[in-house]
Design an enzyme around this catalytic site. Structure first.
Site, PDB file in Angstrom:
ATOM      1  N   SER A 181       0.841  -1.198   0.000  1.00  0.00           N
ATOM      2  CA  SER A 181       0.000   0.000   0.000  1.00  0.00           C
ATOM      3  C   SER A 181       0.872   1.242   0.000  1.00  0.00           C
ATOM      4  O   SER A 181       1.972   1.247   0.572  1.00  0.00           O
ATOM      5  CB  SER A 181      -0.850  -0.015   1.270  1.00  0.00           C
ATOM      6  N   TYR A 212      -1.987  -1.319  10.856  1.00  0.00           N
ATOM      7  CA  TYR A 212      -2.249  -1.842   9.505  1.00  0.00           C
ATOM      8  C   TYR A 212      -1.076  -1.518   8.577  1.00  0.00           C
ATOM      9  O   TYR A 212      -0.534  -2.388   7.894  1.00  0.00           O
ATOM     10  CB  TYR A 212      -3.549  -1.256   8.933  1.00  0.00           C
ATOM     11  N   LYS A 222       2.017  -3.901   6.473  1.00  0.00           N
ATOM     12  CA  LYS A 222       2.432  -3.851   5.064  1.00  0.00           C
ATOM     13  C   LYS A 222       3.938  -3.612   4.967  1.00  0.00           C
ATOM     14  O   LYS A 222       4.636  -4.237   4.167  1.00  0.00           O
ATOM     15  CB  LYS A 222       1.678  -2.748   4.319  1.00  0.00           C
TER      16      LYS A 222
HETATM   17  P1  NAD Z   1     -11.087  -6.897   1.005  1.00  0.00           P
HETATM   18  O1  NAD Z   1     -11.311  -6.919   2.470  1.00  0.00           O
HETATM   19  O2  NAD Z   1     -12.256  -6.651   0.117  1.00  0.00           O
HETATM   20  O3  NAD Z   1     -10.386  -8.257   0.547  1.00  0.00           O
HETATM   21  C1  NAD Z   1      -9.544  -9.019   1.382  1.00  0.00           C
HETATM   22  C2  NAD Z   1     -10.090 -10.439   1.404  1.00  0.00           C
HETATM   23  O4  NAD Z   1      -9.261 -11.247   2.229  1.00  0.00           O
HETATM   24  C3  NAD Z   1     -11.503 -10.523   1.974  1.00  0.00           C
HETATM   25  O5  NAD Z   1     -12.343 -11.222   1.087  1.00  0.00           O
HETATM   26  C4  NAD Z   1     -11.336 -11.266   3.301  1.00  0.00           C
HETATM   27  O6  NAD Z   1     -12.467 -12.059   3.602  1.00  0.00           O
HETATM   28  C5  NAD Z   1     -10.078 -12.089   3.028  1.00  0.00           C
HETATM   29  N1  NAD Z   1      -9.304 -12.443   4.212  1.00  0.00           N
HETATM   30  C6  NAD Z   1      -8.927 -11.642   5.248  1.00  0.00           C
HETATM   31  N2  NAD Z   1      -8.200 -12.340   6.132  1.00  0.00           N
HETATM   32  C7  NAD Z   1      -8.094 -13.604   5.641  1.00  0.00           C
HETATM   33  C8  NAD Z   1      -7.460 -14.789   6.101  1.00  0.00           C
HETATM   34  N3  NAD Z   1      -6.780 -14.820   7.269  1.00  0.00           N
HETATM   35  N4  NAD Z   1      -7.561 -15.913   5.363  1.00  0.00           N
HETATM   36  C9  NAD Z   1      -8.251 -15.899   4.183  1.00  0.00           C
HETATM   37  N5  NAD Z   1      -8.867 -14.815   3.709  1.00  0.00           N
HETATM   38  C10 NAD Z   1      -8.787 -13.678   4.425  1.00  0.00           C
HETATM   39  O7  NAD Z   1      -9.938  -5.837   0.692  1.00  0.00           O
HETATM   40  P2  NAD Z   1      -9.397  -5.275  -0.689  1.00  0.00           P
HETATM   41  O8  NAD Z   1      -9.734  -3.835  -0.745  1.00  0.00           O
HETATM   42  O9  NAD Z   1      -9.775  -6.165  -1.793  1.00  0.00           O
HETATM   43  O10 NAD Z   1      -7.828  -5.367  -0.413  1.00  0.00           O
HETATM   44  C11 NAD Z   1      -7.044  -6.461  -0.851  1.00  0.00           C
HETATM   45  C12 NAD Z   1      -5.620  -6.275  -0.372  1.00  0.00           C
HETATM   46  O11 NAD Z   1      -5.123  -5.037  -0.870  1.00  0.00           O
HETATM   47  C13 NAD Z   1      -5.475  -6.202   1.146  1.00  0.00           C
HETATM   48  O12 NAD Z   1      -4.293  -6.877   1.504  1.00  0.00           O
HETATM   49  C14 NAD Z   1      -5.365  -4.725   1.415  1.00  0.00           C
HETATM   50  O13 NAD Z   1      -4.653  -4.482   2.594  1.00  0.00           O
HETATM   51  C15 NAD Z   1      -4.607  -4.243   0.197  1.00  0.00           C
HETATM   52  N6  NAD Z   1      -4.825  -2.821  -0.094  1.00  0.00           N
HETATM   53  C16 NAD Z   1      -6.100  -2.352  -0.254  1.00  0.00           C
HETATM   54  C17 NAD Z   1      -6.303  -0.999  -0.489  1.00  0.00           C
HETATM   55  C18 NAD Z   1      -7.690  -0.436  -0.623  1.00  0.00           C
HETATM   56  O14 NAD Z   1      -7.850   0.770  -0.476  1.00  0.00           O
HETATM   57  N7  NAD Z   1      -8.714  -1.240  -0.917  1.00  0.00           N
HETATM   58  C19 NAD Z   1      -5.196  -0.119  -0.589  1.00  0.00           C
HETATM   59  C20 NAD Z   1      -3.918  -0.644  -0.451  1.00  0.00           C
HETATM   60  C21 NAD Z   1      -3.741  -2.004  -0.208  1.00  0.00           C
HETATM   61  N1  UFG Z   2     -12.412  11.555   3.235  1.00  0.00           N
HETATM   62  C1  UFG Z   2     -13.418  12.431   3.580  1.00  0.00           C
HETATM   63  N2  UFG Z   2     -14.577  11.920   4.079  1.00  0.00           N
HETATM   64  C2  UFG Z   2     -14.787  10.578   4.239  1.00  0.00           C
HETATM   65  C3  UFG Z   2     -13.750   9.692   3.877  1.00  0.00           C
HETATM   66  C4  UFG Z   2     -12.572  10.220   3.385  1.00  0.00           C
HETATM   67  O1  UFG Z   2     -13.277  13.647   3.455  1.00  0.00           O
HETATM   68  O2  UFG Z   2     -15.856  10.175   4.715  1.00  0.00           O
HETATM   69  C5  UFG Z   2     -11.167  12.107   2.662  1.00  0.00           C
HETATM   70  C6  UFG Z   2      -9.923  11.779   3.457  1.00  0.00           C
HETATM   71  O3  UFG Z   2      -9.693  12.751   4.440  1.00  0.00           O
HETATM   72  C7  UFG Z   2      -8.854  11.758   2.364  1.00  0.00           C
HETATM   73  C8  UFG Z   2      -9.617  11.248   1.132  1.00  0.00           C
HETATM   74  O4  UFG Z   2     -10.988  11.479   1.404  1.00  0.00           O
HETATM   75  O5  UFG Z   2      -8.421  13.061   2.087  1.00  0.00           O
HETATM   76  C9  UFG Z   2      -9.418   9.772   0.853  1.00  0.00           C
HETATM   77  O6  UFG Z   2      -9.710   9.025   2.034  1.00  0.00           O
HETATM   78  P1  UFG Z   2      -9.875   7.436   2.007  1.00  0.00           P
HETATM   79  O7  UFG Z   2     -10.231   7.009   3.384  1.00  0.00           O
HETATM   80  O8  UFG Z   2     -10.766   7.030   0.888  1.00  0.00           O
HETATM   81  O9  UFG Z   2      -8.424   6.934   1.601  1.00  0.00           O
HETATM   82  P2  UFG Z   2      -7.020   7.140   2.341  1.00  0.00           P
HETATM   83  O10 UFG Z   2      -6.119   7.755   1.331  1.00  0.00           O
HETATM   84  O11 UFG Z   2      -7.137   7.815   3.634  1.00  0.00           O
HETATM   85  O12 UFG Z   2      -6.641   5.635   2.676  1.00  0.00           O
HETATM   86  C10 UFG Z   2      -6.388   4.707   1.645  1.00  0.00           C
HETATM   87  C11 UFG Z   2      -6.683   3.277   2.111  1.00  0.00           C
HETATM   88  C12 UFG Z   2      -5.720   2.871   3.191  1.00  0.00           C
HETATM   89  C13 UFG Z   2      -4.326   3.107   2.758  1.00  0.00           C
HETATM   90  C14 UFG Z   2      -4.156   4.555   2.326  1.00  0.00           C
HETATM   91  C15 UFG Z   2      -2.780   4.875   1.836  1.00  0.00           C
HETATM   92  O13 UFG Z   2      -7.995   3.185   2.625  1.00  0.00           O
HETATM   93  O14 UFG Z   2      -5.877   1.480   3.423  1.00  0.00           O
HETATM   94  O15 UFG Z   2      -5.074   4.823   1.264  1.00  0.00           O
HETATM   95  O16 UFG Z   2      -2.559   4.310   0.619  1.00  0.00           O
HETATM   96  F1  UFG Z   2      -3.498   2.840   3.779  1.00  0.00           F
END
Ligand code: NAD
Ligand code: UFG
Length: 336
Positions: free
Chosen positions: A123, A148, A152
């Site tokens: 991330s 979290y 990572k």
């Molecule tokens: P998500 O929660 O939709 O998907 C993660 C999946 O992993 C879920 O289906 C959950 O049920 C499964 N899971 C969790 N723990 C588990 C375990 N111990 N065994 C088996 N399955 C398990 O999240 P996502 O948004 O699809 O994110 C996927 C990956 O990308 C994650 O590792 C997340 O940290 C990373 N990531 C997501 C974002 C974002 O903003 N969505 C940003 C950066 C990184």
């Molecule tokens: N924001 C609002 N109102 C809301 C939610 C978010 O104003 O209800 C704003 C936040 O302050 C930020 C922007 O919208 O400025 C984006 O916020 P998000 O929560 O959508 O995303 P972040 O960038 O804070 O976080 C995301 C992922 C994290 C990851 C991070 C860094 O959710 O898992 O990017 O990559 F760690």
């Protein structure tokens, strides 16, 4: 065959679809802690191809071994993990156990079965608040402010160590920026369990009437309109980045860190305006105090992905807004 852990989740389900459409053999596992099997039922229909997926927890070594015994897995795309920043502050042990211990178990089973290719979901959070955007992969990491983000960071270091110890191991560490949007069919998308923490699902739920109005967290940041700037990337672009990354993992060894972002920043108010314009809906909002831990600006330098993977994001912010709304309006209660 490619094993997709967390394959039923938001990014995992879109990646399974992209892999199937690219003709890859895919198996998925998930413990459904943050997803519903219905997502993968829909992926099968969209791809018009059945594929094996099963309920298994990363931390259950016996279950993992069974999956590797049943299928000839040559590479793993590893999404499974917990991802809520706020929850990780309340429940650090759950995050270290699920994300760190779970990945260590997975790597041990991979080693025992001679599987040496991994694409890992990292991330942009690992860049912390000390680095200026555009963020490049060589910038220092580790100054993360929540458990979290630390999982990572730790997992990137662990995977680098595994590569150093085994010259045949290949790990592609993908640092995602802000994934949003949904498959253009509107059949699969992001389905947060509770009230969304992230901006785009929150906007969508306000637009569909599930929530009354958006709280904009701060309008006094050092940005043109005062609201936070992020690099939103369409989840289908992200999914195609994984198809390229797993191909790349097959032809190289060692650890490679690659940003997956668009290289463009969008403010909160710009995203609200784009959503209203693209979908012809209103998104009421009010300015609220800053959310602790938020940075003002975070966007990628996306050159390395283009150079190494031959990948660039194709979809615009308007596409992201249109597809998020398409999914949300067709599935107002998500997969339920
Ligand atoms: P998500 O929660 O939709 O998907 C993660 C999946 O992993 C879920 O289906 C959950 O049920 C499964 N899971 C969790 N723990 C588990 C375990 N111990 N065994 C088996 N399955 C398990 O999240 P996502 O948004 O699809 O994110 C996927 C990956 O990308 C994650 O590792 C997340 O940290 C990373 N990531 C997501 C974002 C974002 O903003 N969505 C940003 C950066 C990184
Ligand atoms: N924001 C609002 N109102 C809301 C939610 C978010 O104003 O209800 C704003 C936040 O302050 C930020 C922007 O919208 O400025 C984006 O916020 P998000 O929560 O959508 O995303 P972040 O960038 O804070 O976080 C995301 C992922 C994290 C990851 C991070 C860094 O959710 O898992 O990017 O990559 F760690």
């Amino acid at each position: 065959m490619i094993l997709v852990t967390g394959g039923c989740g938001y990014i995992g389900s879109h990646t399974c679809l992209a892999l199937l459409r690219a003709g890859e053999e895919v198996a998925a596992l998930d413990n459904y802690s943050n997803s519903k099997p219905e997502a993968l039922v829909r992926v099968q229909k969209l791809a018009n191809r059945p594929f094996p997926f099963e309920e298994a927890d990363l931390r259950d070594e016996t279950a993992l071994r069974r999956v590797f015994e049943q299928h000839q897995i040559h590479a793993v795309i590893h999404f499974a993990g917990l991802k809520a920043v706020g929850e990780s502050v309340q429940k650090p042990l759950e995050y270290y156990d699920n994300n760190v211990a779970g990945t260590v178990t997975l790597c041990r089973v991979m080693r025992d079965f001679g599987c040496k290719r991994m694409v890992f979901s990292s991330s942009a959070t690992v860049y912390g608040s000390g680095n200026p955007s555009p963020l490049t992969e060589d910038m220092p990491t580790g100054q993360v402010t929540n458990p979290y983000g630390r999982t990572k960071y730790m997992l990137e270091e662990i995977l680098k160590d595994i590569c150093a110890a085994d010259p045949e191991f290949s790990a592609v560490l993908l640092r995602y920026f802000n994934p949003v949007g949904a498959d253009e069919s509107g059949q699969i998308g992001e389905d947060p369990r509770d009230i969304p923490n992230n901006l785009m699902p929150y906007i969508s739920q306000v637009a569909v009437g599930r929530l009354s109005r958006l709280a904009v967290f701060g309008n006094d940041y050092d940005t043109p309109d005062g609201t936070g700037i992020r690099d939103y990337i369409h989840v289908s672009d992200l999914a195609s980045g994984h198809v390229k990354a797993v191909e790349y993992a097959n032809r190289q060894t060692g650890a490679r860190i690659i940003n997956l972002g668009t290289g463009r920043g969008t403010s909160v108010l710009e995203l609200v305006a784009a959503f209203e314009r693209a979908n012809g809906v209103k998104v009421p909002y009010a300015i609220s105090p800053r959310r602790p831990g938020d940075v003002d600006v975070c966007y990628a330098n996306a050159d390395k992905a283009r150079r190494i993977l031959g990948w660039t994001a194709q979809m615009s912010v308007d596409d992201m807004c249109r597809d998020s709304w398409h999914w949300q309006s067709q599935n107002p209660e998500g997969y339920r």
